[in-house]
Design an enzyme around this catalytic site. Structure first.
Site, PDB file in Angstrom:
ATOM      1  N   SER A 145      13.765  39.002 -54.211  1.00 10.16           N
ATOM      2  CA  SER A 145      13.741  38.369 -53.075  1.00 10.16           C
ATOM      3  C   SER A 145      14.551  37.449 -52.043  1.00 10.16           C
ATOM      4  O   SER A 145      14.880  36.513 -53.998  1.00 10.16           O
ATOM      5  CB  SER A 145      12.005  38.477 -52.853  1.00 10.16           C
ATOM      6  OG  SER A 145      11.915  36.889 -51.738  1.00 10.16           O
ATOM      7  N   TYR A 157       4.048  35.528 -56.058  1.00 15.15           N
ATOM      8  CA  TYR A 157       5.259  36.203 -55.656  1.00 15.15           C
ATOM      9  C   TYR A 157       6.236  35.550 -55.931  1.00 15.15           C
ATOM     10  O   TYR A 157       7.362  36.275 -56.508  1.00 15.15           O
ATOM     11  CB  TYR A 157       5.511  36.422 -53.964  1.00 15.15           C
ATOM     12  CG  TYR A 157       6.429  36.789 -52.809  1.00 15.15           C
ATOM     13  CD1 TYR A 157       6.338  38.752 -53.264  1.00 15.15           C
ATOM     14  CD2 TYR A 157       6.893  36.870 -52.870  1.00 15.15           C
ATOM     15  CE1 TYR A 157       6.292  39.316 -52.360  1.00 15.15           C
ATOM     16  CE2 TYR A 157       7.875  37.348 -51.719  1.00 15.15           C
ATOM     17  CZ  TYR A 157       8.200  38.647 -52.129  1.00 15.15           C
ATOM     18  OH  TYR A 157       8.796  39.732 -51.585  1.00 15.15           O
TER      19      TYR A 157
HETATM   20  N1  LIG Z   1      10.434  42.701 -45.869  1.00 12.89           N
HETATM   21  C1  LIG Z   1      10.797  42.167 -46.909  1.00 12.89           C
HETATM   22  O1  LIG Z   1      11.252  40.809 -45.584  1.00 12.89           O
HETATM   23  C2  LIG Z   1      11.070  41.274 -48.136  1.00 12.89           C
HETATM   24  C3  LIG Z   1      11.493  39.908 -49.074  1.00 12.89           C
HETATM   25  C4  LIG Z   1      12.421  40.461 -49.701  1.00 12.89           C
HETATM   26  C5  LIG Z   1      11.729  41.259 -50.345  1.00 12.89           C
HETATM   27  N2  LIG Z   1      11.129  42.729 -50.039  1.00 12.89           N
HETATM   28  C6  LIG Z   1      10.607  42.772 -51.197  1.00 12.89           C
HETATM   29  O2  LIG Z   1      11.191  44.951 -50.915  1.00 12.89           O
HETATM   30  C7  LIG Z   1      10.339  45.595 -51.660  1.00 12.89           C
HETATM   31  C8  LIG Z   1       9.650  46.636 -50.228  1.00 12.89           C
HETATM   32  O3  LIG Z   1       8.869  45.624 -49.021  1.00 12.89           O
HETATM   33  P1  LIG Z   1       8.754  46.367 -47.907  1.00 12.89           P
HETATM   34  O4  LIG Z   1       9.168  45.210 -46.965  1.00 12.89           O
HETATM   35  O5  LIG Z   1       9.734  47.698 -47.453  1.00 12.89           O
HETATM   36  O6  LIG Z   1       7.525  45.753 -48.522  1.00 12.89           O
HETATM   37  P2  LIG Z   1       6.411  47.164 -47.471  1.00 12.89           P
HETATM   38  O7  LIG Z   1       4.871  46.627 -46.917  1.00 12.89           O
HETATM   39  O8  LIG Z   1       6.070  47.644 -46.072  1.00 12.89           O
HETATM   40  O9  LIG Z   1       6.388  48.441 -48.703  1.00 12.89           O
HETATM   41  C9  LIG Z   1       5.458  48.081 -49.880  1.00 12.89           C
HETATM   42  C10 LIG Z   1       5.156  49.737 -50.109  1.00 12.89           C
HETATM   43  O10 LIG Z   1       5.334  49.539 -51.656  1.00 12.89           O
HETATM   44  C11 LIG Z   1       3.917  50.519 -52.075  1.00 12.89           C
HETATM   45  N3  LIG Z   1       3.119  49.933 -52.883  1.00 12.89           N
HETATM   46  C12 LIG Z   1       2.222  48.211 -52.888  1.00 12.89           C
HETATM   47  N4  LIG Z   1       1.320  48.567 -53.814  1.00 12.89           N
HETATM   48  C13 LIG Z   1       1.907  49.407 -54.787  1.00 12.89           C
HETATM   49  C14 LIG Z   1       1.783  49.967 -56.211  1.00 12.89           C
HETATM   50  N5  LIG Z   1       0.670  49.433 -56.983  1.00 12.89           N
HETATM   51  N6  LIG Z   1       2.305  50.977 -56.655  1.00 12.89           N
HETATM   52  C15 LIG Z   1       3.811  51.827 -55.844  1.00 12.89           C
HETATM   53  N7  LIG Z   1       3.285  52.020 -54.503  1.00 12.89           N
HETATM   54  C16 LIG Z   1       2.669  50.510 -54.240  1.00 12.89           C
HETATM   55  C17 LIG Z   1       3.153  50.043 -50.462  1.00 12.89           C
HETATM   56  O11 LIG Z   1       2.423  51.430 -50.682  1.00 12.89           O
HETATM   57  C18 LIG Z   1       4.581  50.614 -49.755  1.00 12.89           C
HETATM   58  O12 LIG Z   1       4.008  51.286 -49.413  1.00 12.89           O
HETATM   59  C19 LIG Z   1       9.655  44.569 -52.460  1.00 12.89           C
HETATM   60  O13 LIG Z   1       9.449  44.292 -53.748  1.00 12.89           O
HETATM   61  C20 LIG Z   1       9.651  42.892 -51.204  1.00 12.89           C
HETATM   62  O14 LIG Z   1       8.832  42.013 -52.241  1.00 12.89           O
HETATM   63  C21 LIG Z   1      10.741  42.436 -48.910  1.00 12.89           C
END
Ligand SMILES: NC(=O)c1ccc[n+]([C@@H]2O[C@H](COP(=O)([O-])OP(=O)(O)OC[C@H]3O[C@@H](n4cnc5c(N)ncnc54)[C@H](O)[C@@H]3O)[C@@H](O)[C@H]2O)c1
Length: 267
Positions: A145, A157
């Protein structure tokens, strides 16, 4: 579903993606399928997302398996199935992650532990379970992130994503001799359900600090992840790649620059 981008150097690869029921994980699975990979999409959700189920016309092969990344026995079971089904794993994307917006001074121990269990321990368990099935040329991609590169107030986080950087560099070093690469991608503000819960004021602040002056799309992260899984990145190991519109590169300086520019316009 719009047709996902297809990248070269991925056809026939067996790739596991965690947290693939929606958001960036689903976008990563779809790009890989469009590129001809065999994708094992996993998530804590019991059922495959509709977009994955309707991806049959893409050249790759899709499988869906329920997996909680904190469940060590679940990883062992997945490894055993992968071993008997394919005999190898060519790629692992540790994408599953959860946010938690508590600040230092108020974070509860349980919340801290839960965030670390999913965001860091889950990735470590995945690497330990699947790396015995990896050969030279395999690639691990961790999803960090922009918070892993600065002091975002979400202390659990932010700290968990900094820890994931450590895991990435150790794995890149330890597995390098086996020809297995490990890299980390740092998304900025990407439009997914995770960010739908973010306060509007945070979106405004983020845009004011992002040189491209827009949020990102899951597909824009997925394309970089796919590149790191492909043979096109064969000499990239231990790298950290922000996909954030320049947010972390600018490190807040855009805000200062815009203030100066605007003040010069009015004087
Ligand atoms: N969206 C953003 O702006 C952003 C920014 C920086 C980093 N990220 C990172 O990108 C990655 C994906 O994020 P996203 O935005 O697609 O999030 P999201 O919340 O849309 O999707 C996350 C997915 O992870 C699954 N999940 C949660 N806990 C779990 C577990 N214990 N085991 C298996 N699956 C699990 C959820 O069911 C969901 O389908 C994450 O690691 C997040 O920290 C996202």
């Amino acid at each position: 579903m719009t047709t996902p981008l297809a990248l070269p150097g991925l056809a026939g690869k067996v790739v596991v993606v965690t947290g693939a029921a929606r958001g960036q994980g689903l976008a990563e699975a779809l790009v890989l399928l469009a590129s001809g990979a065999t994708v094992i999409a996993t998530d804590i959700a019991p059922d495959a997302p509709a977009d994955l189920a309707s991806s049959a016309d893409l050249p790759g092969l899709a499988h869906y398996r329920q997996l909680d990344v904190t469940d060590e026995a679940g990883w062992t079971e997945l490894a055993s199935w992968l071993g008997s089904e394919f005999g190898r794993v060519d790629g692992l994307v540790n994408n599953a992650g959860i946010p938690f917006r508590g600040r230092i001074g108020e974070i509860a121990r349980d919340d801290w532990d839960r965030v670390f269990a999913i965001n860091v321990t889950g990735a470590m368990l995945g690497i330990q379970a699947l790396s015995p099935l990896m050969n030279a040329g395999a690639s691990i991609v961790n999803i960090g992130s922009s918070a892993a590169l600065n002091a975002h107030h979400t202390v659990a986080y932010t700290s968990s994503k900094w820890a994931l950087r450590g895991l990435t560099h150790v794995t890149a070093t330890e597995f390098g001799a086996r020809g297995i690469r490990t890299n980390i991608v740092h998304p900025g503000y990407i439009e997914t359900e995770m960010m739908a819960a973010a306060p509007a004021i945070m979106t405004d602040a983020q845009l004011a600090l992002t040189p491209l002056e827009r949020t990102g799309q899951p597909e824009e992260v997925a394309a970089v992840v796919a590149f790191l899984l492909s043979d096109a990145s064969a000499y990239v190991n231990g790298a950290e790649i922000p996909v954030d519109g320049g947010f972390t590169s600018s490190a807040g300086v855009k805000y200062m620059s815009d203030i100066i520019k605007n003040s010069q316009k009015t004087t």
